[in-house]
Design an enzyme around this catalytic site. Structure first.
Site, PDB file in Angstrom:
ATOM      1  N   HIS B 258       0.822  -1.241   0.060  1.00  0.00           N
ATOM      2  CA  HIS B 258       0.187  -0.052   0.203  1.00  0.00           C
ATOM      3  C   HIS B 258       0.769   1.334  -0.010  1.00  0.00           C
ATOM      4  CE1 HIS B 258      -3.712   2.014   0.981  1.00  0.00           C
ATOM      5  NE2 HIS B 258      -2.847   2.973   1.846  1.00  0.00           N
ATOM      6  N   GLU B 259       1.641   1.330   0.917  1.00  0.00           N
ATOM      7  CA  GLU B 259       2.588   2.405   0.961  1.00  0.00           C
ATOM      8  C   GLU B 259       3.709   2.698  -0.154  1.00  0.00           C
ATOM      9  OE1 GLU B 259       1.660   4.662   2.875  1.00  0.00           O
ATOM     10  OE2 GLU B 259       0.479   3.346   4.369  1.00  0.00           O
ATOM     11  N   HIS B 262       1.620   4.471  -2.647  1.00  0.00           N
ATOM     12  CA  HIS B 262       1.670   6.132  -2.430  1.00  0.00           C
ATOM     13  C   HIS B 262       3.113   6.400  -2.833  1.00  0.00           C
ATOM     14  CE1 HIS B 262      -2.083   6.716  -0.683  1.00  0.00           C
ATOM     15  NE2 HIS B 262      -2.052   5.918   0.369  1.00  0.00           N
ATOM     16  N   GLU B 288      -4.875   7.586  -3.258  1.00  0.00           N
ATOM     17  CA  GLU B 288      -5.483   6.286  -2.470  1.00  0.00           C
ATOM     18  C   GLU B 288      -5.462   5.092  -3.728  1.00  0.00           C
ATOM     19  OE1 GLU B 288      -5.193   6.018   0.749  1.00  0.00           O
ATOM     20  OE2 GLU B 288      -6.630   4.230   1.213  1.00  0.00           O
TER      21      GLU B 288
END
Lengths: 493, 493
Positions: B258-259, B262, B288
């Site tokens: 997820h990170e 980003h 997101e």
């Protein structure tokens, strides 16, 4: 209190906090920054420096100072105002054009120096160094405003101290250091060197152990690896770094103790001084006195090395450091050599003192950059008894001049002198210190230093601080006596 | 170009660099800062925020903007000026008194919220929340300048998008999500959960491996531990963090992916946009979308989890994940529960959508804070089919409202909607993507996303960007189709 006084201190507080951030960015760059981020970081640093410069030369400071003096309530207020006034005057005296030009030239010069050193080619660097010297002379003249140019540069690192005062100390030291050096090199007893390989993990565990022994406050600090060890920050966050050379564990151990000395100074300052002009080490010389007394008078003492040899035996399989006396000799083995940063306690100050004399001559115009290599080599032969073999081991060895650090070198030896004074006074106050050190407890020394030196921050000028701490004006005698005693014993002189 | 144009962009560049430094300080605080440094760090951050606020409301920006418009040479110049003008207008509309009051109240409110949650005592928090809501309404009204108050707050996170547009998307999603949820919970086939203990070292090695699989550029990033995983920075330095729960390796793996999503967005932006208003992700929703498509459509796919199961077997002794199909089921196991941050792909959007409706009602004054717990519980029962058991699992679970984040929640679900749109278009363009993912190669997806989305930074408004990338206006259909297909298969619906 007047509005001017309050506004000035509030403005200053924000400036100090921003300066503290600049220190964080430096720490980050040297420890954890991804290697591809150099360009971005330099833009970030430049942006912050722009803001800091604007604030440090903000004309409102002058207006606030005009009215604030009447409202100082105690010696702390008065000293704070004096330090703000000094910084404001100095920042305002250097034209922006000159500051920008120095930043530009020195950032290029560092790369040119590194390449010239790698190629052992001084001629590739000397023209650039000439430019740097010219710019620093111009800056010094602007700062001096009619006073001594070198003193004006020195003031950035060792304020309230003149080169004449330093020269008097150094000139008194040189003959005894040269004589000690010659006696040691002629001695028949020679401690043996350490050999073996010492894995990184064990070295770092040892480094944490010695930092703890000196009372380093881990809730306000941390230890990381860096190419060139340094310490960074203060108040609630003073971090140290070290390096690991697998064949030389002393490099890691003593770099750590040295940096813990610097960090302890900052952590020891009265927290009420945080983010005020009083909330930092008063000079590089006093800073170096803390790192050096930790490293040498304490860390390389017979008592502490006795404890350390046990810890090294725990940390490394097949550790062959010999008995505690032999280990003490090994730690303190005198190695004549060309390189300042590798020098032992006896040779180190001789290195520094020759740089001090040479850089004073350069700034005064008594020595041209063109003639510098010859002057370096002649002086080295005179003080060290051997000829420099190549420029990379001589005039090209240090980064300092390339980045414009004129006035910085003498603080290294001044720190040793101050460390000698403090050690004599501390030993008189703490008769059981060696017994504590032998059990790996150096924190009584930290506590004594905190009380006498560290907690005062920049409240007292450097020499007054040392005099207040020791009861005597700074003098090289205690350091020289300590060195002659210690190495006289070790080398059976 | 005019002087005004150049001066404006140079001024903006310094401001952007200072804002980037603020991000570094946050990273440092959450990863490496000594625990005793909180007070100092908050002074440092406050100092930097003071400088940033002064710069963002500097009246010269208005003067420069007046003359700069005539000198914009292309769409990039025009967009840059529009973004600067928007930020300047917004920063100038909020009175300093209000900004300070919001900062003061929310910093206290966060602590009050944390304590109330720990004690499961909503009444301890609701009066403070009322204050926060009042202040945010006032801020929204100032920002809206006659327009919609909630939209004005939303604009901080999802600019150029109205709550009405978002509500239309969410209202279309809810019935199909609720139906899917009910079908899954009634299914007879249930994938099994993972059990065992997974040591930290293996989890972190795995995390590095998955980051590399997604093409994370380690020369411009790094991975560290943090209590709440986050990503930080951009351009040449975008770092990610993760966390380790020894009984749940998926937490570490999917937080990391997820990170990395980003961070990849920020790292993928055209470097020519660095330190300009174009050089950052255009909205939280689009941000997101990148983290979610990495995490879910790619990272939780049958193809990628097939590769991942092999890596987990390498990383952990006695790994009992079953065959690749069973492992895929385990990774995607649906867990009904009260907590948003622990929700699976099916439940997550239902959580977000109810918060969106409730916070719109709070800001509009249609719902009082006093009535919020009851409204929360009623809505939860309706959407999730179960009653909230206690306030800590209900209205008290999220930090957002306590710190004044109104308008932030919808971006989470909007990001999932955008991720669905992007996934459909990307799969059509990259027919071999699953074969690559099955070999642990997610970087073709990163490259597609970089080209279609990431490199543009803030050049296009969010919905235009998604439309340009996919060829269709954003719609929830692709996401819902994806969820129904995926979970229909997994649960044999």
């Amino acid at each position: 209190m007047s509005d001017g006084f309050d506004q000035l201190l509030a403005f200053q507080r924000t400036t100090e906090a921003l300066a503290s951030i600049a220190g964080r960015l430096d720490w980050d760059r040297e420890t954890v920054m991804p290697k591809g981020a150099a360009e971005q970081r330099s833009e970030e640093v430049a942006a912050l420096e722009t803001v800091l410069h604007e604030r440090r030369t903000d004309p409102r400071i002058g207006e606030w100072l005009d009215v604030a003096a009447d409202y100082a309530e105690d010696a702390e207020d008065e000293r704070s105002l004096a330090l703000i006034a000094r910084d404001y005057t100095r920042a305002s005296r250097v034209p922006a054009r000159l500051a920008t030009e120095i930043a530009r030239v020195t950032s290029l010069a560092q790369g040119i120096w590194a390449e010239a050193r790698a190629k052992d080619a001084p001629d590739d660097f000397l023209p650039t160094l000439s430019e740097v010297v010219m710019l620093k002379r111009e800056q010094g003249a602007a700062l001096a405003d009619g006073g001594d140019v070198y003193d004006a540069l020195l003031d950035d690192y060792e304020p309230e101290t003149s080169a004449t005062e330093i020269a008097a100390i150094f000139d008194a030291m040189r003959p005894r250091l040269v004589a000690l050096r010659e006696a040691i090199l002629g001695a028949e007893t020679v401690p043996r060197a350490l050999s073996g390989t010492f894995p990184q993990e064990g070295q770092l565990r040892l480094a944490r152990g010695v930092a703890t022994a000196f009372g380093y406050d881990w809730t306000r600090g941390r230890l990381d690896l860096a190419v060139h060890p340094f310490s960074s920050g203060g108040w609630q966050d003073a971090r140290v770094t070290t390096r690991v050379v697998e064949t030389d564990p002393f490099n890691c151990v003593y770099s750590t103790i040295h940096e813990v000395g610097h960090a302890s100074y900052e952590l020891g300052i009265d927290p009420d001084y945080a983010l005020t002009p009083l909330g930092r080490g008063v000079s590089m010389g006093v800073h170096e006195s803390q790192s050096r007394i930790y490293e040498n008078q304490l860390g390389r003492s017979r008592a502490f090395t006795g404890w350390l040899s046990g810890r090294m035996a725990d940390a490394f399989d097949d550790f062959a450091g010999g008995d505690a006396d032999a280990f003490y000799g090994t730690v303190n083995r005198v190695n004549p050599g060309y390189i300042r940063t590798e020098a032992d306690e006896v040779h180190y100050n001789l290195h520094v003192m020759m740089r001090f004399d040479l850089e004073r001559d350069l700034i005064a115009g008594r020595l041209s950059v063109e003639d510098l290599p010859e002057a370096w080599n002649a002086r080295f032969l005179r003080d060290f008894g051997v000829a420099v073999d190549r420029p990379a081991n001589g005039v090209l060895q240090d980064v300092h001049w390339s980045v414009g650090l004129f006035g910085y070198f003498p603080t290294y030896a001044l720190g040793n002198v101050y460390a000698g004074c403090l050690d004599r006074a501390m030993r008189a106050d703490l008769p059981d210190l060696d017994a504590e050190l032998a059990r790996g407890k150096a924190h009584p020394a930290t506590e004594w230093l905190r009380e006498r030196v560290q907690r005062h921050g920049a409240l007292l000028p450097p020499r007054e601080l040392i005099e207040a701490a020791t009861g005597a004006a700074p003098s090289p005698e205690p350091l020289l006596d300590y060195l002659e005693d210690k190495f006289g014993d070790l080398y059976a002189l």
